[in-house]
Design a protein around this motif. Structure first.
Motif, PDB file in Angstrom:
ATOM      1  N   LEU A   6      19.549  15.829  44.846  1.00 29.46           N
ATOM      2  CA  LEU A   6      20.272  14.572  44.770  1.00 29.46           C
ATOM      3  C   LEU A   6      20.748  14.054  46.111  1.00 29.46           C
ATOM      4  CD1 LEU A   6      22.338  15.051  41.516  1.00 29.46           C
ATOM      5  CD2 LEU A   6      20.090  14.037  41.828  1.00 29.46           C
ATOM      6  N   GLN A  42      15.111  13.056  31.908  1.00 27.10           N
ATOM      7  CA  GLN A  42      14.075  13.663  32.736  1.00 27.10           C
ATOM      8  C   GLN A  42      14.054  15.161  32.425  1.00 27.10           C
ATOM      9  OE1 GLN A  42      16.596  11.732  34.871  1.00 27.10           O
ATOM     10  NE2 GLN A  42      15.473  10.106  33.830  1.00 27.10           N
ATOM     11  N   TRP A  73      10.357  18.702  38.502  1.00 32.02           N
ATOM     12  CA  TRP A  73      10.399  17.635  37.503  1.00 32.02           C
ATOM     13  C   TRP A  73       9.109  17.690  36.712  1.00 32.02           C
ATOM     14  CZ3 TRP A  73       6.851  13.610  37.225  1.00 32.02           C
ATOM     15  CH2 TRP A  73       7.154  12.571  36.348  1.00 32.02           C
ATOM     16  N   SER A  91      16.521   5.520  36.307  1.00 28.30           N
ATOM     17  CA  SER A  91      17.754   5.540  37.081  1.00 28.30           C
ATOM     18  C   SER A  91      18.717   4.473  36.600  1.00 28.30           C
ATOM     19  CB  SER A  91      17.430   5.308  38.555  1.00 28.30           C
ATOM     20  OG  SER A  91      16.562   6.300  39.045  1.00 28.30           O
ATOM     21  N   VAL A 103      12.994   6.223  40.341  1.00 26.02           N
ATOM     22  CA  VAL A 103      13.016   6.745  41.705  1.00 26.02           C
ATOM     23  C   VAL A 103      11.864   7.721  41.886  1.00 26.02           C
ATOM     24  CG1 VAL A 103      14.640   8.601  41.127  1.00 26.02           C
ATOM     25  CG2 VAL A 103      14.433   7.848  43.493  1.00 26.02           C
ATOM     26  N   ASP A 109      11.081  10.569  44.301  1.00 29.04           N
ATOM     27  CA  ASP A 109      12.023  11.345  45.109  1.00 29.04           C
ATOM     28  C   ASP A 109      11.296  12.363  45.978  1.00 29.04           C
ATOM     29  OD1 ASP A 109      14.077  12.821  46.145  1.00 29.04           O
ATOM     30  OD2 ASP A 109      14.823  13.558  44.224  1.00 29.04           O
ATOM     31  N   LYS A 130      13.752   8.344  49.339  1.00 33.66           N
ATOM     32  CA  LYS A 130      13.668   8.114  47.909  1.00 33.66           C
ATOM     33  C   LYS A 130      13.284   6.652  47.716  1.00 33.66           C
ATOM     34  CE  LYS A 130      17.533  11.333  47.109  1.00 33.66           C
ATOM     35  NZ  LYS A 130      17.024  12.408  46.279  1.00 33.66           N
ATOM     36  N   ASN A 156      19.087   8.964  43.211  1.00 29.50           N
ATOM     37  CA  ASN A 156      18.442   9.279  41.934  1.00 29.50           C
ATOM     38  C   ASN A 156      19.016   8.469  40.787  1.00 29.50           C
ATOM     39  OD1 ASN A 156      18.161  11.761  43.752  1.00 29.50           O
ATOM     40  ND2 ASN A 156      16.660  12.170  42.145  1.00 29.50           N
ATOM     41  N   GLU A 157      20.276   8.082  40.915  1.00 29.25           N
ATOM     42  CA  GLU A 157      20.898   7.168  39.967  1.00 29.25           C
ATOM     43  C   GLU A 157      21.471   5.997  40.756  1.00 29.25           C
ATOM     44  OE1 GLU A 157      23.832   9.300  37.717  1.00 29.25           O
ATOM     45  OE2 GLU A 157      22.442  10.903  37.162  1.00 29.25           O
ATOM     46  N   ASN A 191      25.175   9.471  43.577  1.00 29.04           N
ATOM     47  CA  ASN A 191      24.761   8.738  42.375  1.00 29.04           C
ATOM     48  C   ASN A 191      25.773   7.703  41.882  1.00 29.04           C
ATOM     49  OD1 ASN A 191      22.297   9.988  42.347  1.00 29.04           O
ATOM     50  ND2 ASN A 191      22.802  11.444  40.730  1.00 29.04           N
TER      51      ASN A 191
END
Length: 388
Positions: free
Chosen positions: A15, A179, A193, A225, A239, A241, A246, A287-288, A345
């Motif tokens: 993250l 995810q 992931w 996201s 995203v 990543d 990102k 990521n968010e 995030n």
């Protein structure tokens, strides 16, 4: 390494951008050559639709709400801390809070929490959960039993887990994106992931999904996201990543349900049904993040991932929900960031009333025992962001 330590270690790496996700999980990392979208982003002045950030201050109501609830020991099977922190207004008017990694249990008088069950303590650790807010009161939702709580989105086995993305309401049904991550070896970083899914929940029975459906997952983009309903479309933001950088991707479906036919934004601004055409729209998102209609424009709020371990929350703006997003503005510097403590995030909650646009961000530590020492570390923080 326990499931708890694995998940928190994954957060610490993936993250904040200290390193990349294992490269066999996604495509090869990009060469350090700007994409067309990045060049346009750097060269384009602030959007004429962009509101100017006036300031940001602590949202006292939500801060006190989650502090009081997390510290309350009247029940020992409820929330004491989590991250993720998405939200959705239910048809009943209740607010659904959507969390990823979650602690359930008690808080000691000195503000510490017992270790997790896997380490000989009493604290339950789940990879996802819900909380429902009504009239200033919160209640925790999980599956299983009070004696043995389980995640609302259960993993397929001990080597997989789900983290939550954004959610939307479609025909009265709650659609929450997740995810899925998987372990593929015994090493500390042998995880990756795996795919994106959407779980559908009935508002009156949120402890387990009605059904789970695959989402596009073939080209290394973690959806979603963020989501945004605008006009006849629901926009889905993702995203790609590599730790650093990102990249933002954008898709859309006609109507409200994420089960519709997806279209992906191409580099030339047109749309394609082929996921392989999804373009890197910009870099620097977390990521968010969130995209929200503010006045006549659209504001993207994110932690600034152009800086390693950044404490800065920033905003970009556009005249359309799919960019280009330009005119980077500073919103807030998180005071918690120091030493082992990092923040990440940030994103908006436009359906929640506040003195401006309500924004949350998460707090974490690279040292697992910090989460036992001080329960306040692993809890969301809330801001009111005002514009002029």
């Amino acid at each position: 390494m326990t499931r708890f330590r694995t998940a928190l270690a994954t957060l610490a790496i993936a993250l904040v951008g200290l390193t990349t996700v294992p490269q066999d999980a996604w495509a090869a990392p990009p060469k350090p050559v700007p994409t067309v979208a990045q060049e346009q982003q750097a060269a384009t002045p602030a959007s004429p639709c962009a509101p100017t950030v006036k300031g940001a201050a602590t949202n006292a109501r939500l801060t006190s709400l989650f502090t009081a609830y997390g510290n309350d020991n009247s029940r020992l099977d409820d929330w004491t801390g989590a991250d993720g922190t998405y939200s959705l207004r239910l048809p009943s008017g209740k607010e659904l809070w959507i969390f990823s990694d979650t602690f359930l249990g008690q808080v000691n008088p000195d503000g510490s929490r017992p270790p997790v069950v896997e380490e000989g303590g009493t604290t339950v650790f789940l990879n996802n959960s819900f909380a429902v807010e009504r009239d200033g009161r919160l209640s925790t939702i999980y599956d299983g039993t009070p004696a043995k709580p389980t995640a609302v989105m259960p993993p397929r086995d001990k080597n997989h887990w789900y983290w939550a993305g954004d959610a939307t309401l479609a025909g009265g049904i709650v659609e929450v994106t997740y995810q899925e991550y998987e372990r593929y070896g015994t090493g500390a970083w042998d995880w990756r992931w795996h795919r994106n899914v959407v779980a559908r929940f009935a508002p009156g029975r949120l402890n387990r999904p009605i059904s789970v459906h695959d989402l596009p997952s073939g080209h290394g983009v973690a959806w979603a996201s963020a989501t945004l309903k605008d006009g006849q479309y629901t926009y889905i933001y993702g995203v790609e990543d590599f730790g650093s950088p990102k990249y933002m991707h954008v898709a859309r479906v006609k109507g409200q349900s994420l089960l519709g036919a997806w279209e992906f934004l191409k580099g030339d601004g047109t749309w394609s049904r082929n996921e392989a055409d999804s373009a890197r729209i910009m870099s620097g998102v977390a990521n968010e993040y969130s995209v929200t209609k503010v006045g006549s424009g659209y504001v993207l709020i994110t932690h600034d991932t152009t800086e390693v371990l950044s404490a800065n929350i920033v905003a970009y703006a556009s005249c359309s929900p799919f960019g280009p997003f330009t005119g980077k503005q500073h919103i807030y510097t998180t005071p918690e960031t120091s030493g082992n403590i990092f923040t990440y995030n940030a994103h908006a909650h436009p359906e929640i009333a506040g003195n401006g646009l309500v924004v949350s961000y998460n707090v974490n530590s690279f040292v697992n025992t910090d989460h036992y020492r001080d329960v306040s570390i692993y809890r969301p923080r809330f801001l009111d962001v005002t514009f002029q």
